[in-house]
Write a protein that holds these residues in place. Sequence first.
Motif, PDB file in Angstrom:
ATOM      1  N   HIS A  32      28.077  55.743  53.734  1.00 37.39           N
ATOM      2  CA  HIS A  32      28.705  54.443  53.506  1.00 37.39           C
ATOM      3  C   HIS A  32      29.006  54.243  52.024  1.00 37.39           C
ATOM      4  O   HIS A  32      28.159  54.526  51.174  1.00 37.39           O
ATOM      5  N   VAL A  33      30.190  53.719  51.725  1.00 33.02           N
ATOM      6  CA  VAL A  33      30.613  53.524  50.337  1.00 33.02           C
ATOM      7  C   VAL A  33      31.251  52.152  50.164  1.00 33.02           C
ATOM      8  O   VAL A  33      32.118  51.750  50.957  1.00 33.02           O
ATOM      9  N   ALA A  34      30.823  51.442  49.140  1.00 29.82           N
ATOM     10  CA  ALA A  34      31.461  50.195  48.717  1.00 29.82           C
ATOM     11  C   ALA A  34      31.874  50.362  47.267  1.00 29.82           C
ATOM     12  O   ALA A  34      31.266  51.136  46.520  1.00 29.82           O
ATOM     13  N   VAL A  35      32.913  49.644  46.845  1.00 28.31           N
ATOM     14  CA  VAL A  35      33.402  49.728  45.465  1.00 28.31           C
ATOM     15  C   VAL A  35      33.453  48.330  44.865  1.00 28.31           C
ATOM     16  O   VAL A  35      33.917  47.379  45.504  1.00 28.31           O
ATOM     17  N   VAL A  36      32.936  48.213  43.642  1.00 28.07           N
ATOM     18  CA  VAL A  36      33.122  47.005  42.833  1.00 28.07           C
ATOM     19  C   VAL A  36      34.115  47.387  41.743  1.00 28.07           C
ATOM     20  O   VAL A  36      33.852  48.301  40.956  1.00 28.07           O
ATOM     21  N   LEU A  37      35.251  46.701  41.697  1.00 29.75           N
ATOM     22  CA  LEU A  37      36.350  47.117  40.820  1.00 29.75           C
ATOM     23  C   LEU A  37      36.728  46.044  39.812  1.00 29.75           C
ATOM     24  O   LEU A  37      37.029  44.902  40.187  1.00 29.75           O
ATOM     25  N   LEU A  38      36.702  46.422  38.534  1.00 32.99           N
ATOM     26  CA  LEU A  38      37.311  45.583  37.506  1.00 32.99           C
ATOM     27  C   LEU A  38      38.807  45.818  37.625  1.00 32.99           C
ATOM     28  O   LEU A  38      39.335  46.826  37.149  1.00 32.99           O
ATOM     29  N   GLY A  39      39.488  44.911  38.280  1.00 33.43           N
ATOM     30  CA  GLY A  39      40.898  45.107  38.566  1.00 33.43           C
ATOM     31  C   GLY A  39      41.796  44.844  37.374  1.00 33.43           C
ATOM     32  O   GLY A  39      41.368  44.369  36.319  1.00 33.43           O
ATOM     33  N   ASN A  40      43.064  45.132  37.572  1.00 32.05           N
ATOM     34  CA  ASN A  40      44.077  44.868  36.561  1.00 32.05           C
ATOM     35  C   ASN A  40      44.257  43.361  36.389  1.00 32.05           C
ATOM     36  O   ASN A  40      44.225  42.605  37.359  1.00 32.05           O
ATOM     37  N   GLU A  41      44.453  42.916  35.154  1.00 36.10           N
ATOM     38  CA  GLU A  41      44.555  41.477  34.888  1.00 36.10           C
ATOM     39  C   GLU A  41      45.799  40.850  35.499  1.00 36.10           C
ATOM     40  O   GLU A  41      45.871  39.629  35.649  1.00 36.10           O
ATOM     41  N   HIS A  42      46.786  41.674  35.851  1.00 35.24           N
ATOM     42  CA  HIS A  42      47.953  41.173  36.570  1.00 35.24           C
ATOM     43  C   HIS A  42      47.824  41.424  38.070  1.00 35.24           C
ATOM     44  O   HIS A  42      48.754  41.185  38.827  1.00 35.24           O
ATOM     45  N   CYS A  43      46.656  41.927  38.474  1.00 29.02           N
ATOM     46  CA  CYS A  43      46.362  42.220  39.884  1.00 29.02           C
ATOM     47  C   CYS A  43      47.256  43.306  40.463  1.00 29.02           C
ATOM     48  O   CYS A  43      47.569  43.300  41.659  1.00 29.02           O
ATOM     49  N   ASN A  44      47.659  44.269  39.645  1.00 28.20           N
ATOM     50  CA  ASN A  44      48.411  45.427  40.127  1.00 28.20           C
ATOM     51  C   ASN A  44      47.408  46.544  40.416  1.00 28.20           C
ATOM     52  O   ASN A  44      47.125  47.390  39.570  1.00 28.20           O
ATOM     53  N   ASN A  45      46.900  46.564  41.626  1.00 24.44           N
ATOM     54  CA  ASN A  45      45.831  47.495  41.988  1.00 24.44           C
ATOM     55  C   ASN A  45      46.198  48.380  43.180  1.00 24.44           C
ATOM     56  O   ASN A  45      45.320  48.872  43.890  1.00 24.44           O
ATOM     57  N   GLU A  46      47.501  48.598  43.373  1.00 23.63           N
ATOM     58  CA  GLU A  46      47.952  49.338  44.551  1.00 23.63           C
ATOM     59  C   GLU A  46      47.361  50.743  44.637  1.00 23.63           C
ATOM     60  O   GLU A  46      47.220  51.310  45.719  1.00 23.63           O
ATOM     61  N   TRP A  47      47.011  51.320  43.504  1.00 22.72           N
ATOM     62  CA  TRP A  47      46.501  52.690  43.467  1.00 22.72           C
ATOM     63  C   TRP A  47      45.263  52.899  44.329  1.00 22.72           C
ATOM     64  O   TRP A  47      45.039  54.003  44.831  1.00 22.72           O
ATOM     65  N   ILE A  48      44.460  51.857  44.541  1.00 26.21           N
ATOM     66  CA  ILE A  48      43.221  52.032  45.300  1.00 26.21           C
ATOM     67  C   ILE A  48      43.418  51.825  46.794  1.00 26.21           C
ATOM     68  O   ILE A  48      42.530  52.115  47.606  1.00 26.21           O
ATOM     69  N   ASN A  49      44.604  51.358  47.177  1.00 23.67           N
ATOM     70  CA  ASN A  49      44.879  51.061  48.587  1.00 23.67           C
ATOM     71  C   ASN A  49      44.592  52.241  49.503  1.00 23.67           C
ATOM     72  O   ASN A  49      44.049  52.084  50.595  1.00 23.67           O
TER      73      ASN A  49
END
Length: 446
Positions: free
Chosen positions: A207-224
Amino acid sequence: MRLTRKRLCSFLIALYCLFSLYAAYHVFFGRSRRTPAVSLRGQRKGAAPARERRGRGRTPARRVSVLGAEQSTLGSEEWNPWEGDEKNEQQHRFKTSLQINKSAKGKPDLHVQIWSKAAIGLYLWEHIFEGLLDPTDVNAQWREGNSVVGRTYYSFITGPAVAPGYFSIDVNNVVLILNGREKTKVFYATQWLLYVQNLVQTQKLQHVAVVLLGNEHCNNEWINQFLKRNGGFVELLFIIYDSPWINGIDVFQWPLGVATYRNFPVVEASWSMLYNERPYLCNFLGTIYENSSRQALMNILKKYENDKLCWVSPREQWQPQETNESLKNYQDALLQSDLTLCPVGVNTECYRIYEACSYGSVPVVEDVMTAGSCGNTSVFHNAPLKLLKSMDAPFIFIKDWKELPAILEKEKTIILQEKIQRRKIFHGHFSSGENMVFGMAFFCLD
C-alpha cells in the motif's frame, strides 16, 4: 479474516488522524504540552535549540478528533496511511499521546514507514506527529524516528542519504512525501515514484500513499498516471493547495504548514506568550512585489499612519534562506503582534498563516484567488483556502486591504482578557487537533 479486516480497517484511520494533528497549529496550530514551556525569548535562537528541547524523556501530547469518514474497498487487507486501531481505542488516544513507545505491550498490528523527500515531511513528523528525530542535527545525511500510536508502529526517515535503492525495505505500507512545486523537483519526484512502482509490482510493497507539495498554480498533471484510479499504484494522494482534484475519496487537501526549510521551529507556548500585552497591533515582514496587493497594503498602512502601530519591515527581493538574525527578528514580530497580515503571493495559502498561529498572532488573510488552476469557485463556494474555512479557522478574512483600518480600530478596543482567550484557542483547542481533521478518511480494505 474478520480480525485482519478490523485491524486493517483501523489502520486506515491514521493518515486521517495524522492530519488531525494540524494545528491551528496547526492550522491552527499551537501546541499543548504536559510541562510548562520555557519563555520564547530564551528559545528564539533558531530551530535547533527548540527541537532539542523537545528531546529526551518528553511525551508529546496530542488528541485526535475524527470529523468524518469515507469507506472504500481497496484490497484484501485493510490499510489507512495514518491510524492504528478501532474506535474504542481512539478514545484512549484522545487521552494519551503520539509517542515513542518502546515498552508497548504486544506486537504492533501494523507498520507504516514514512519516506520524506520534501521539507513538508518535517512539518508532518515534528509539528503534527510531535515526533523526535535522531540525530537532531538538521544537516545530517540520514535522520530517523519512530512512534507507536495504539497498535500501529510508525517509522520516519529523511535526509539526502535516503535515496532509491540505497536502503532496505522491510514494510508493506509506505507514505511517500514529495516536492512537486517546480520542474526540477517534479523530475526527482518522478524517479521516486517509478522506484516505488517497481516495489509494488514486485510485491515488496503493498500500500502506498503520497503527500505532495503541489505546484502553486496547481499544475500537477504529471502525477495523474500514478494514481490507482488511472491504473497506477498510489491509493491516496494528500496534496497542498486548493487543487480541483480534491474529492474526499482518494485525493485530499493537506495544509502547507510552516517553513521548515527555513528552520522555523516547533514553538512551545509560554506564559508570556499567552498573557502579556503585545506592543504592536499587527506585523508584516516580507517581500513587496511591484503592482501587487502587497504594495497596496503598504500604501494603506502609511496613509492611515498605522505603520507606527504595526511592525513593518518590507524588502524588495525574496530571500530563500534565513539567517539567525532574520529568523529571530521575524519570530519577535509574530510574538509581539496581535495580528499578522497575510497578503497573497503566488498562491493565497502561505507559510505565514501557520507561523502566525504558532505564536498566537491572528492571521489577517487576503481571501482572493490567485492566477492558475487552483480552486473552482463555481463548484467550491469557499475557495480559496477551503480547507481552513471548512475547519472554521478563527482567522480574519478580507477581500481588500482597504478593510484593514477598520479592523485595526476594532482591535484597539479588544481588552487583554479577550486576547488571552483568543490565544488559548490557538494553542489549546486547535493545537490539540480536536477540530483539525483536514480531509482524511477511513478506509476499510477487504
